[in-house]
Scaffold this active site. Structure first.
Site, PDB file in Angstrom:
ATOM      1  N   HIS A   1      36.410   1.740   8.487  1.00 47.23           N
ATOM      2  CA  HIS A   1      37.423   2.294   9.383  1.00 47.23           C
ATOM      3  C   HIS A   1      38.788   1.663   9.136  1.00 47.23           C
ATOM      4  CE1 HIS A   1      37.656  -1.366  11.801  1.00 47.23           C
ATOM      5  NE2 HIS A   1      36.344  -1.443  11.701  1.00 47.23           N
TER       6      HIS A   1
ATOM      7  N   ASP B   1       0.858  -1.185   0.000  1.00 48.93           N
ATOM      8  CA  ASP B   1       0.000   0.000   0.000  1.00 48.93           C
ATOM      9  C   ASP B   1       0.890   1.229   0.000  1.00 48.93           C
ATOM     10  OD1 ASP B   1      -2.303   1.462  -0.032  1.00 48.93           O
ATOM     11  OD2 ASP B   1      -2.780   1.196   2.095  1.00 48.93           O
TER      12      ASP B   1
ATOM     13  N   ASP C   1      -1.218  -1.090   5.075  1.00 48.43           N
ATOM     14  CA  ASP C   1      -1.699   0.276   5.309  1.00 48.43           C
ATOM     15  C   ASP C   1      -1.049   0.856   6.563  1.00 48.43           C
ATOM     16  OD1 ASP C   1      -3.703   2.507   4.841  1.00 48.43           O
ATOM     17  OD2 ASP C   1      -4.281   1.855   6.854  1.00 48.43           O
TER      18      ASP C   1
ATOM     19  N   ASP D   1      -5.043  -2.772  -2.495  1.00 46.18           N
ATOM     20  CA  ASP D   1      -6.341  -2.098  -2.589  1.00 46.18           C
ATOM     21  C   ASP D   1      -6.315  -0.955  -3.600  1.00 46.18           C
ATOM     22  OD1 ASP D   1      -5.528   0.408  -1.233  1.00 46.18           O
ATOM     23  OD2 ASP D   1      -5.417  -0.825   0.554  1.00 46.18           O
TER      24      ASP D   1
ATOM     25  N   GLU E   1      28.578  -1.601  14.323  1.00 40.37           N
ATOM     26  CA  GLU E   1      28.847  -2.946  13.822  1.00 40.37           C
ATOM     27  C   GLU E   1      27.923  -3.965  14.497  1.00 40.37           C
ATOM     28  OE1 GLU E   1      29.364  -5.078  11.722  1.00 40.37           O
ATOM     29  OE2 GLU E   1      31.534  -5.117  11.402  1.00 40.37           O
TER      30      GLU E   1
END
Length: 399
Positions: free
Chosen positions: A206, A11, A126, A76, A280
Site C-alpha cells: 500500500h 502422506d 494422513d 506409508d 498486516e
C-alpha cells in the site's frame, strides 16, 4: 530443544486417482512427540503418488526452514520410499520432476534416511492430507461460483482483461499464449525445474500513511493514505493498467490497502476481493509505537521478537502465526487462479512472507528484506510445487 535432527512424516491422497488431491506433512523433533511444523495443501486433480511426492517435498522444505541437518523420513508410500532410496526407478513422467526436486532438497542436508511405515503409524500426516482434500472440494465450489458469476457479469467487465495491453512479463506471456511452444510452457525459470504454468502473484504494498512517515508500527490500525500515498497508488495503477493481463485483484481488508487496490481496480476495470489472510501483523501493545519506543517499553521481549518468529508482541501476533494464514492465502489463490496473474495488495509482513515461501528460505528474510511503500514484488507458484521470485521492491514507476 535442538532442531538439528528431525523426523518428517508425509502422506498424500486422491479421491478418484486421479481426482481432487492433497498432501500433508508434519515435522517432529527428535523425541517424535514435539511438533515443529505442519504443512497441508490441496493440489487440484492429481494421482495419489503425485500427492505423496508433494507431501515429501513440503516436509523436507519445512525441515530445511527449521535448520535441520539430519532427517528421518517416514512414509506409508512404498513407491516413494523405494524410489527415493534408489532401489526403484522413477518412470512416470509426472513424477520425474517431483523426484528430482525432492533429491535436490535431500542434497541440502547432511543425512536423510527413508523408511516405510504402516498407514496406522502415519495418522498425523494422513489427517493433514485429508484436510487438504476437503479444502480442494471447497475450492472447487468457490471456483464454480466464481465462474458462474463471471459468466453472468456485464460484457464490459471482461473487456478490461480481454483487451489488456501486452503482458508485463513478455517472455513468460509469449510462452503461455503459444500452444505449440510446449517447452517454454513447461519449463520454469532459471534452474528451478518447475513444470507447468504458474500462478503469478503481483505483490503490491500500500501507499504512504502518516504512521509510515513517522516510522511507527502500523498493524491492525487503520490510518488512511496521505496525499502522497494516493499519488503512489495512482502511479502503481497506471503502470499495472499499461501492462495488463491481470485476472483478479485481492486485497487486505484494511483501508490503506483497499484504497491502493481500488485505484488499480478502477484502472483495470476489475473488482477488488478482500481476504482477511492478507491483513498486516497484529502488533498488539506496540501498535503506533516507534522502534525505539517499543524497545524501551519491552526491551527483552522486543529483542527476542527481532530474531524469533515464534515470539509475539504483547497482546499481538507472531510472524509464525502470520505465515500460517498467509500460506492459506497462497493455497487459495493458486487453486482459484491456476496459470493466471493476480494482483495482491497487502502490507510488509504478508508480502515478505509470500516472497519467503516462493524462495523456500527461512525466517531471516523477514528481518533483512526491505520493501518500500507502493513497491512491487512478483512471486510465482507452479502446479508441481515449484516456485520462483521474478521481482523484488520495484519502485521505478513512482519516480
Amino acid at each position: 530443544m535442538s532442531n538439528e535432527h528431525v523426523i518428517v512424516e508425509a502422506d498424500g491422497g486422491s479421491r478418484g486417482n486421479p481426482g481432487p488431491a492433497g498432501f500433508g506433512a508434519v515435522v517432529f523433533a527428535a523425541d517424535h512427540v514435539t511438533v515443529l511444523a505442519e504443512r497441508r495443501e490441496s493440489v487440484g486433480i492429481a494421482t495419489n503418488n503425485v500427492a505423496e511426492y508433494r507431501g515429501l517435498i513440503a516436509g523436507l522444505e519445512a525441515a530445511a526452514e527449521l535448520g535441520a541437518r539430519t532427517v528421518d523420513v517416514r512414509m506409508d508410500s512404498k513407491l516413494v520410499v523405494e524410489q527415493m532410496s534408489g532401489r526403484w526407478k522413477v518412470k512416470h513422467p509426472a513424477m520425474i520432476p517431483l523426484a528430482d526436486r525432492a533429491r535436490r532438497l535431500v542434497a541440502g542436508f547432511d543425512r536423510v534416511s527413508f523408511a516405510w511405515i504402516p498407514r496406522s503409524q502415519n495418522a498425523h500426516a494422513d489427517r493433514l492430507a485429508n484436510e487438504a482434500m476437503d479444502d480442494a472440494t471447497l475450492v472447487g465450489e468457490v471456483r464454480a461460483a466464481r465462474e458462474a458469476e463471471t459468466a453472468t457479469a456485464p460484457e464490459t467487465s471482461a473487456h478490461g482483461a480481454e483487451h489488456a495491453a501486452p503482458s508485463w512479463i513478455d517472455e513468460a506471456r509469449a510462452a503461455q499464449v503459444d500452444p505449440a511452444n510446449t517447452e517454454a510452457v513447461s519449463g520454469g525459470p532459471g534452474w528451478t525445474g518447475a513444470v507447468g504454468r504458474p500462478t503469478r502473484l503481483l505483490l503490491l504494498r500500500h501507499g504512504q500513511t502518516e504512521l509510515s512517515v513517522q516510522r511507527r508500527y502500523s498493524g491492525r490500525g487503520n490510518p488512511p493514505l496521505t496525499q502522497l500515498g494516493r499519488e503512489q497508488a495512482a502511479r502503481a495503477a497506471k503502470m499495472l493498467a499499461a501492462k495488463g493481463d491481470i485476472a483478479a485483484i485481492v486485497s487486505s481488508p484494511l483501508g490503506r490497502a483497499r484504497e491502493t487496490a481500488e485505484a488499480a481496480a478502477a484502472a483495470l476495470n476489475l473488482p477488488v476481493r478482500a481476504h482477511d489472510g492478507l491483513i498486516e501483523t497484529d502488533f498488539g501493545a506496540w501498535e503506533g509505537l516507534t522502534f525505539l519506543e517499543a524497545t524501551q517499553r519491552d526491551p527483552e521481549l522486543h529483542a527476542r521478537w527481532l530474531g524469533d518468529p515464534s515470539v509475539a508482541a504483547p497482546g499481538g501476533e507472531s510472524f509464525d502465526e502470520v505465515r500460517e494464514r498467509v500460506e492459506a492465502v497462497r493455497r487459495d489463490l493458486v487453486a482459484l487462479y491456476p496459470g493466471q496473474n493476480v494482483l495482491v495488495v497487502s502490507h510488509v509482513t504478508p508480502i515478505k512472507t509470500l516472497v519467503q515461501l516462493a524462495l523456500g528460505v527461512g525466517p531471516s528474510l523477514l528481518y533483512r528484506l526491505h520493501l518500500d511503500l507502493a513497491s512491487l514484488c512478483v512471486a510465482e507458484f507452479y502446479p508441481d510445487g515449484g516456485s520462483s521470485v521474478r521481482l523484488v521492491n520495484d519502485t521505478s514507476y513512482l519516480s
